[in-house]
Every structure is written in C-alpha cells, then in structure tokens.
Design an enzyme around this catalytic site. Structure first.
Site, PDB file in Angstrom:
ATOM      1  CG  ASP A   1      66.140 106.968  42.510  1.00  0.00           C
ATOM      2  OD1 ASP A   1      64.945 106.651  42.532  1.00  0.00           O
ATOM      3  OD2 ASP A   1      66.857 106.577  41.541  1.00  0.00           O
TER       4      ASP A   1
ATOM      5  N   PRO B   1      74.403 107.527  38.566  1.00  0.00           N
ATOM      6  CG  PRO B   1      76.528 107.776  39.513  1.00  0.00           C
ATOM      7  CD  PRO B   1      75.211 108.414  39.507  1.00  0.00           C
ATOM      8  CG  ASP B   2      74.516 101.233  36.734  1.00  0.00           C
ATOM      9  OD1 ASP B   2      75.746 101.751  36.674  1.00  0.00           O
ATOM     10  OD2 ASP B   2      74.356 100.517  35.718  1.00  0.00           O
ATOM     11  CG  PHE B   3      75.395  99.778  43.001  1.00  0.00           C
ATOM     12  CD1 PHE B   3      75.667 101.014  43.479  1.00  0.00           C
ATOM     13  CD2 PHE B   3      75.041  98.877  43.934  1.00  0.00           C
ATOM     14  CE1 PHE B   3      75.410 101.464  44.711  1.00  0.00           C
ATOM     15  CE2 PHE B   3      74.496  99.426  45.216  1.00  0.00           C
ATOM     16  CZ  PHE B   3      74.710 100.548  45.518  1.00  0.00           C
ATOM     17  NE  ARG B   4      76.559  94.436  41.275  1.00  0.00           N
ATOM     18  CZ  ARG B   4      75.529  94.929  42.342  1.00  0.00           C
ATOM     19  NH1 ARG B   4      74.503  95.666  41.929  1.00  0.00           N
ATOM     20  NH2 ARG B   4      75.439  94.565  43.528  1.00  0.00           N
TER      21      ARG B   4
ATOM     22  CG  ASN C   1      66.310 102.289  41.647  1.00  0.00           C
ATOM     23  OD1 ASN C   1      67.228 101.669  41.623  1.00  0.00           O
ATOM     24  ND2 ASN C   1      65.735 102.706  40.465  1.00  0.00           N
TER      25      ASN C   1
ATOM     26  CG  HIS D   1      67.425  97.223  48.279  1.00  0.00           C
ATOM     27  ND1 HIS D   1      68.339  97.166  47.222  1.00  0.00           N
ATOM     28  CD2 HIS D   1      67.025  96.058  48.660  1.00  0.00           C
ATOM     29  CE1 HIS D   1      68.181  95.976  46.825  1.00  0.00           C
ATOM     30  NE2 HIS D   1      67.555  94.975  47.912  1.00  0.00           N
TER      31      HIS D   1
END
Ligand code: CNA
Length: 278
Positions: free
Chosen positions: A115, A39-42, A113, A132
């Site tokens: 991941d 899932p993304d954040f927003r 990302n 990040h």
C-alpha cells in the site's frame, strides 16, 4: 490496555531509552494498515481471503498467483483498484515509524505491504524495503517492457480493458506474486543489517501473521543477543514456536501500542503534531 501489555510497552521503551544509540528494525505486515481501512489477508471475517468469494476464485491465494493471473487477470485488477495507493492515509503506527527515522533511531522497515503507506508517512526510500514489491513500477509479463505507474493506473481506472502492452501481454505492477522471486534488495539489505546488528538493536515485528516465507524467516535469523518484540493481535510465527526469554510480546492493536509507546518515550506530542501536519 491490560497490565501485561503496558508492562511490555515499558520493557520496550526502557530498552530504547537505555540504549540511545541503538537502532530499530521493523518487520511489518498488513496489520499495520487495517486501521487505515485496508483489510488484511487472514483475519477471519474481515480479511481479504474471506471476502474474495465475489471474485469467483478457485482458491483465495489465486488472486496473487502468477499462472492464474495470466489466464484471468480480472480478480487482481479488481483488488488493485481497491488497494491502490492514494486511497488511504497512514496510521498512527506508520507515523511512529517516521518519528524513529526523524530521531535517527531507524535502521530499516521491511514491509510486506503493497500500500506504500510507509512512503506516505514520509519515510525515506533508503529505509524502506518493500519485500513484496509495490505499485510504483510495472512491467509486461510477456516481453518484460517496463511501464510507469501512470500507464497501469490509467488503464486500471478505465476498467474496460486490462492494461496491455504493445505485444498484447498483460501489464502487471511489480508486486511479488506467489511463484515469483523477492527483489534482490530484500536479501542484500537483510544481510547487511544482520552484519550490523548488535545488542543495542531492537527488532520489532508488527501486524503480520508470519505465514509467508521467506519474510517469516527473518525473526528466526535475528541473533540471540538482539532483542525481539512482537506487536500483533495474536502471537505468531517464531514467537509462538520458539519463544526466547528476551522476547517482548504485545498482544494488542497496533495504534494503541504506537500511542502508548510514544507516551512512554516522551514522543507523544511530536507524534500528534506529525499526524496533524500531514
Ligand atoms: P496477514 O496474514 O493478513 O496477517 C495480518 C496479521 O496482522 C494477523 O496476525 C492479524 O492478527 C494482525 N492484525 C490485523 N489487524 C491488526 C491490528 N489493528 N493491530 C495488530 N495486529 C493486527 O498479513 P501478512 O502481512 O502477514 O501477510 C503477508 C501478505 C499480506 C503480503 O504479501 C501482503 O502483500 C499482503 N497484504 C498487504 C496489504 C497491504 O498492503 N496493506 C493488505 C492485505 C494483504
């Protein structure tokens, strides 16, 4: 795919075909991995921020807040277990990036990302800027001692205790939390790429809400002579606030765009083969 989107795809492919020496810089975020099951954040309803209630956080972003982590590491450890590299396969879009690399058309992939799916798709280290950070390296937040991936992973999977250093400090992957600096490589590489950019280049922003700075300022800094494209479910950031005449905007799902773009470029079979072989 609607008419407007397919016309936009054609504009991108024409740019790439007309300028065979032009390289592409991708600026990507969580939206390129949602089809992989992360899932993304927003995104309302499915985004992580909407699903963090079970972790009893005072506010959603606390899961990536360094001060909160040192008091209560459990939410981050829970999330890390879910997001941990190895649990997911790259998307069609990740493999399209790989194809740009294989065809010597890739300048860089700046990813927000964590991941590491760009690596899983076979993109080489020299092309990837993990803005990040990632799970690849870990350190103690107290004495700063570095730990290999395995130490954190083993501790995390045990699930009984938090990964702790000999000094009793918490071990944390080198993922950039709110309140922490981005890696110097991010700034240095962007400066080099900016110096290099000319009108043959293309900057593609994909799968990001452009809500997190300084990453969100990268599209703003792209010289006006260089074409920008956005592939996202919604129009975001500088594409919304300061759209440029030369911008190409595709409001669509990322893998749909990847498939269509590969077709327009005549790369479709290679893309399918790449996916099959991996
Ligand atoms: P975000 O703020 O959640 O935004 C994601 C954007 O992608 C939104 O604008 C969505 O509309 C769009 N989107 C979602 N699915 C698709 C799709 N299938 N096709 C096209 N567009 C889509 O995420 P950002 O990356 O902008 O925010 C930055 C944070 C998110 C970084 O610090 C990451 O570490 C963090 N994050 C990373 C992951 C990951 O590693 N996969 C997952 C969740 C969050």
């Amino acid at each position: 795919m609607d008419k407007k989107t397919s016309e936009s795809i054609k504009r991108i492919s024409q740019h790439l075909l007309k300028k065979p020496n032009g390289k592409v810089i991708f600026l990507v975020g969580a939206g390129i991995s949602t089809s992989c099951g992360i899932p993304d954040f927003r995104t309302p309803g499915t985004g992580l921020y909407d699903n963090l209630a079970k972790l009893n956080l005072p506010f959603a972003e606390a899961v990536f807040d360094i001060d909160y982590f040192s008091e209560n590491p459990k939410p981050f450890y829970t999330l890390a277990k879910e997001l941990y590299p190895g649990n997911f396969e790259p998307s069609k879009f990740h493999y399209l990036l790989r194809l740009f690399q294989d065809k010597d058309r890739l300048q860089r992939v700046y990813t927000q990302n964590i991941d590491t799916l760009e690596r899983s798709a076979g993109i080489k280290d020299e092309y990837i800027i993990e803005a990040h950070g990632s799970f690849a390296k870990n350190h103690c937040i107290e004495c700063k001692k570095e730990y290999p991936l395995k130490v954190f992973k083993d501790k995390m999977l045990e699930g009984k205790e938090y990964a702790r250093c000999k000094c009793k400090g918490l071990i944390k992957p080198n993922i950039v939390f709110f309140g922490e600096n981005l890696p110097p490589k991010f700034f240095n590489s962007w400066e080099d790429d900016l110096d290099d950019m000319n009108e043959d280049h293309l900057v593609v922003v994909a799968g990001t809400s452009l809500a997190v700075y300084p990453f969100a300022s990268l599209p703003i800094e792209v010289p006006s002579s260089v074409r920008r494209a956005l592939i996202n479910l919604e129009v975001v950031g500088d594409f919304k606030i300061n759209p440029r005449k030369s911008d190409v905007v595709l409001e669509c799902a990322i893998d749909e765009a990847a498939e269509q773009l590969a077709r327009e470029l005549g790369w479709n079979e290679e893309l399918e083969k790449l996916i099959m072989d991996n």
